[in-house]
Design a protein around this motif. Sequence first.
Motif: not given
Length: 269
Positions: A117-119, A124-125, A129, A159, A162, A167-168
């Motif tokens: 959910l954070s990339d 991807h994110e 979702q 998940y 990443a 993460d992002r």
Amino acid sequence: MSNHESIPSRKVALAFMAHPDDAEITCAGTLIRLQEFGWEIHIATVTAGDCGSMDAGPEETARTRTAEGTHAAELIGATYHTLNEPDGRVVYDLQSLQKSIDLFREIAPSLVITMPLSDYHADHEISGQLGRASSFVYAAPNASKKQLLAGSQVPYLYYCDAINGHDRMGHPTSPSTYVDITDQLDLKTEMLACHASQLEWLRSHNGIDEYLTAMREHNYCRGGDIGVHAEEAFVQHRGHGHPTNDLLSELFSANRQANSPPPSLQAIH
């Protein structure tokens, strides 16, 4: 013990990814292990990767990448699917969500691996979702006009790692689960090599000169976290309604969950 707290009788796993090659980069070793344990394997991508070329047009690129994804999946007896959403422009809306739910309805997975959910990549994110939402609702009778298969249920949900384990915002991620893929790494590499069209794209656009080596090096790095040769890392979704026992660790009992320190840290303490 309830069905949500035991290994499911329906052994169908779905890797719900953003682009062709995402599964081969992030979770193919685990998919291989599941297939070896008798699970039915599906690999789905939200896009067909139509932006993944510096030279060819979108239709040709999508055809090439779909063929590559199909070939890679076939190496482990898996089935490849794509929703054909536009590469680089994935959005969370009614159309994309309904297409995702309909696909889940057709497959009826009891185990889902989706994108973090954070990339670094918004596709991807948003795919993560879509995977999360579809996992929770697909078995509701009114969620889709597709037939509701026997054994449909809220699946185990994980998940994948990443890219580069960050993460992002570039912060290190904290896996909940590791899967030892030492014996599967060569076949995973063969699967990723099916995506030959991405060699020049990743070099030109992402600055990755050798994506096969980059994938293997990350798995070696994750293996170093817990003292084995090569690992894939995941974060399990344990929110309300989802099974909370760590199915992957139960299936592959040699795993160590990340909620205890790695062996090197245990020795220090």
